[in-house]
Write an enzyme that holds these catalytic residues in place. Structure first.
Site, PDB file in Angstrom:
ATOM      1  N   LYS A   1     -16.859 -14.941 -10.333  1.00 32.50           N
ATOM      2  CA  LYS A   1     -16.445 -13.831  -9.801  1.00 32.50           C
ATOM      3  C   LYS A   1     -17.296 -12.958 -10.126  1.00 32.50           C
ATOM      4  O   LYS A   1     -17.436 -11.744  -8.851  1.00 32.50           O
ATOM      5  CB  LYS A   1     -15.702 -13.864 -11.224  1.00 32.50           C
ATOM      6  CG  LYS A   1     -14.702 -11.805 -11.472  1.00 32.50           C
ATOM      7  CD  LYS A   1     -13.514 -12.623 -12.264  1.00 32.50           C
ATOM      8  CE  LYS A   1     -12.489 -11.313 -12.295  1.00 32.50           C
ATOM      9  NZ  LYS A   1     -10.955 -11.536 -11.890  1.00 32.50           N
TER      10      LYS A   1
ATOM     11  N   ILE B   1      -9.483  -7.048 -12.707  1.00 32.57           N
ATOM     12  CA  ILE B   1     -10.984  -6.710 -12.805  1.00 32.57           C
ATOM     13  C   ILE B   1     -12.004  -7.431 -14.256  1.00 32.57           C
ATOM     14  O   ILE B   1     -11.373  -7.473 -15.090  1.00 32.57           O
ATOM     15  CB  ILE B   1     -11.248  -5.155 -13.336  1.00 32.57           C
ATOM     16  CG1 ILE B   1     -10.301  -4.562 -12.679  1.00 32.57           C
ATOM     17  CG2 ILE B   1     -12.430  -5.034 -13.484  1.00 32.57           C
ATOM     18  CD1 ILE B   1     -10.718  -4.804 -10.727  1.00 32.57           C
TER      19      ILE B   1
ATOM     20  N   ASN C   1      -4.938   2.402 -13.091  1.00 36.30           N
ATOM     21  CA  ASN C   1      -3.904   1.364 -12.613  1.00 36.30           C
ATOM     22  C   ASN C   1      -2.519   2.174 -13.217  1.00 36.30           C
ATOM     23  O   ASN C   1      -2.486   2.789 -13.640  1.00 36.30           O
ATOM     24  CB  ASN C   1      -4.083  -0.059 -13.263  1.00 36.30           C
ATOM     25  CG  ASN C   1      -3.098  -0.208 -12.646  1.00 36.30           C
ATOM     26  OD1 ASN C   1      -3.177  -0.743 -11.531  1.00 36.30           O
ATOM     27  ND2 ASN C   1      -2.712  -1.949 -13.210  1.00 36.30           N
TER      28      ASN C   1
ATOM     29  N   HIS D   1       1.332   1.075 -13.427  1.00 42.02           N
ATOM     30  CA  HIS D   1       1.900  -0.171 -13.381  1.00 42.02           C
ATOM     31  C   HIS D   1       3.697   0.359 -13.818  1.00 42.02           C
ATOM     32  O   HIS D   1       3.758   0.739 -14.603  1.00 42.02           O
ATOM     33  CB  HIS D   1       1.474  -0.914 -14.928  1.00 42.02           C
ATOM     34  CG  HIS D   1       2.388  -1.864 -15.306  1.00 42.02           C
ATOM     35  ND1 HIS D   1       2.287  -3.539 -14.970  1.00 42.02           N
ATOM     36  CD2 HIS D   1       3.348  -2.365 -16.208  1.00 42.02           C
ATOM     37  CE1 HIS D   1       2.933  -4.927 -14.984  1.00 42.02           C
ATOM     38  NE2 HIS D   1       3.409  -3.545 -16.441  1.00 42.02           N
TER      39      HIS D   1
ATOM     40  N   MET E   1      -3.586  -6.871  -6.757  1.00 40.77           N
ATOM     41  CA  MET E   1      -3.604  -7.912  -8.212  1.00 40.77           C
ATOM     42  C   MET E   1      -4.163  -9.048  -8.791  1.00 40.77           C
ATOM     43  O   MET E   1      -4.318 -10.538  -7.994  1.00 40.77           O
ATOM     44  CB  MET E   1      -1.636  -9.155  -6.882  1.00 40.77           C
ATOM     45  CG  MET E   1      -1.196  -8.072  -6.988  1.00 40.77           C
ATOM     46  SD  MET E   1      -0.682  -7.196  -8.168  1.00 40.77           S
ATOM     47  CE  MET E   1       0.986  -6.710  -8.249  1.00 40.77           C
ATOM     48  N   ARG E   2      -5.410  -8.610  -8.701  1.00 37.43           N
ATOM     49  CA  ARG E   2      -6.627  -9.094  -9.497  1.00 37.43           C
ATOM     50  C   ARG E   2      -7.080  -8.313 -11.016  1.00 37.43           C
ATOM     51  O   ARG E   2      -6.802  -7.490 -10.530  1.00 37.43           O
ATOM     52  CB  ARG E   2      -7.396  -9.240  -8.185  1.00 37.43           C
ATOM     53  CG  ARG E   2      -8.806 -10.092  -8.395  1.00 37.43           C
ATOM     54  CD  ARG E   2      -9.560 -10.434  -6.994  1.00 37.43           C
ATOM     55  NE  ARG E   2      -8.910 -11.090  -6.499  1.00 37.43           N
ATOM     56  CZ  ARG E   2      -8.687 -12.709  -6.358  1.00 37.43           C
ATOM     57  NH1 ARG E   2      -9.470 -13.437  -7.298  1.00 37.43           N
ATOM     58  NH2 ARG E   2      -8.276 -12.927  -5.169  1.00 37.43           N
TER      59      ARG E   2
ATOM     60  N   GLY F   1       1.063  -1.047  -0.230  1.00 35.48           N
ATOM     61  CA  GLY F   1       0.214   0.181  -0.025  1.00 35.48           C
ATOM     62  C   GLY F   1       1.267   0.870   0.035  1.00 35.48           C
ATOM     63  O   GLY F   1      -0.009   2.377   0.470  1.00 35.48           O
ATOM     64  N   SER F   2       2.667   1.291  -0.135  1.00 42.59           N
ATOM     65  CA  SER F   2       2.866   2.961  -0.007  1.00 42.59           C
ATOM     66  C   SER F   2       2.178   3.235  -1.527  1.00 42.59           C
ATOM     67  O   SER F   2       2.532   5.090  -1.654  1.00 42.59           O
ATOM     68  CB  SER F   2       4.427   2.222  -0.162  1.00 42.59           C
ATOM     69  OG  SER F   2       4.802   1.905  -2.260  1.00 42.59           O
ATOM     70  N   ASN F   3       1.655   2.957  -2.490  1.00 47.14           N
ATOM     71  CA  ASN F   3       0.956   3.150  -3.351  1.00 47.14           C
ATOM     72  C   ASN F   3      -0.384   4.489  -2.537  1.00 47.14           C
ATOM     73  O   ASN F   3      -0.599   6.169  -2.734  1.00 47.14           O
ATOM     74  CB  ASN F   3       0.367   3.078  -5.014  1.00 47.14           C
ATOM     75  CG  ASN F   3       1.499   3.070  -6.199  1.00 47.14           C
ATOM     76  OD1 ASN F   3       2.109   4.455  -6.257  1.00 47.14           O
ATOM     77  ND2 ASN F   3       2.493   2.534  -6.167  1.00 47.14           N
TER      78      ASN F   3
HETATM   79  C1  GAR Z   1       3.561  -1.170  -7.244  1.00 48.05           C
HETATM   80  O1  GAR Z   1       5.376  -1.345  -7.752  1.00 48.05           O
HETATM   81  C2  GAR Z   1       2.503  -1.196  -8.768  1.00 48.05           C
HETATM   82  O2  GAR Z   1       2.912  -0.656  -9.683  1.00 48.05           O
HETATM   83  C3  GAR Z   1       2.456  -2.857  -8.753  1.00 48.05           C
HETATM   84  O3  GAR Z   1       2.702  -3.098  -7.834  1.00 48.05           O
HETATM   85  C4  GAR Z   1       3.031  -2.906  -6.762  1.00 48.05           C
HETATM   86  C5  GAR Z   1       2.047  -1.775  -5.275  1.00 48.05           C
HETATM   87  O4  GAR Z   1       3.037  -1.906  -4.504  1.00 48.05           O
HETATM   88  N1  GAR Z   1       1.492  -3.445  -9.732  1.00 48.05           N
HETATM   89  C6  GAR Z   1       1.422  -4.328 -10.745  1.00 48.05           C
HETATM   90  O5  GAR Z   1       2.081  -4.421 -10.832  1.00 48.05           O
HETATM   91  C7  GAR Z   1       0.096  -4.053 -11.440  1.00 48.05           C
HETATM   92  N2  GAR Z   1       0.168  -4.209 -12.770  1.00 48.05           N
HETATM   93  P1  GAR Z   1       2.686  -1.045  -3.358  1.00 48.05           P
HETATM   94  O6  GAR Z   1       1.513  -1.662  -2.691  1.00 48.05           O
HETATM   95  O7  GAR Z   1       3.281   0.092  -2.510  1.00 48.05           O
HETATM   96  O8  GAR Z   1       1.899   0.256  -4.014  1.00 48.05           O
END
Ligand code: GAR
Length: 196
Positions: A69, A97, A111, A113, A94-95, A16-18
């Site tokens: 689903k 949609i 999203n 990426h 990580m699922r 959850g850092s984003n």
């Molecule tokens: C992030 O690097 C995000 O870009 C990636 O998961 C990480 C989540 O980090 N997402 C993907 O790879 C989606 N395809 P976070 O939980 O610290 O935000």
């Protein structure tokens, strides 16, 4: 012209850092959106714990509690409707949609990426790019469609890969770039949106 703040739901599965960077941006006086909901498919996600500490509305939906689903997504949809969510922001969710959410939230799911799409979609994007030997990588904010990381691009941020970089240092630089570009993209989205 926007006359109220946009209401977003952040979907996450882990750290959850984003989410944290979006939350902090949403608190700034000039922000044009609020986090109304945090939703996770993982009841133990660190991001969910943090969102509770912040006093946000949080919900965990375990996929294994639903046979189909569609039922899983209908349960999520109920909460989104109750809170009149304008935009869903996937942040390490990580699922994939499914149709149910995509139909109701067409062009209203975004999203982030960790690569410069269309290069290196899917899992472990940082490693894919590092192993390939690219000289530049970065991250992409994009609309979500039924493909894997294939929706229309909103913003990108570039990171240079130095010969001294390891996979760890590259991933760290990309994540730092994510924390800047994602909140900016959400602001950009609401600047151009007419909210009802
Ligand atoms: C992030 O690097 C995000 O870009 C990636 O998961 C990480 C989540 O980090 N997402 C993907 O790879 C989606 N395809 P976070 O939980 O610290 O935000």
């Amino acid at each position: 012209m926007q006359n109220r703040k946009g209401k977003i739901a952040v979907f996450l599965s882990g750290r959850g850092s984003n989410f944290d960077s979006i939350y902090k941006d949403s608190l700034k006086h000039d922000s044009n959106y609020n986090i109304e909901l945090v939703i996770s498919d993982n009841p133990d996600a660190d991001g969910l714990v943090k969102s509770r500490e912040y006093g946000l509305n949080t919900f965990a939906f375990k996929r294994s509690d639903y046979v189909k689903k569609k039922e899983f997504e209908l349960a999520i949809l109920d909460v989104l409707n109750d809170h009149k969510i304008d935009l869903i922001c996937l942040a390490g969710y990580m699922r994939l949609i499914g149709k149910t959410l995509l139909k109701k939230y067409e062009k209203r799911i975004i999203n982030i990426h960790p690569s410069l799409l269309p290069s290196f979609p899917g899992l472990n994007a940082q490693k894919q790019a590092y192993d390939y030997g690219v000289k530049f990588s970065g991250c992409t904010v994009h609309f979500v469609n039924s493909g894997i990381d294939t929706g229309q691009i909103i913003s990108q941020s570039i990171v240079e890969v130095l010969s001294s970089d390891t996979l760890f240092s590259l991933s760290k630089k990309i994540l730092e770039a994510e924390h800047i570009v994602y909140p900016k993209s959400i602001r950009k989205y609401f600047k151009t949106m007419e909210l009802k």
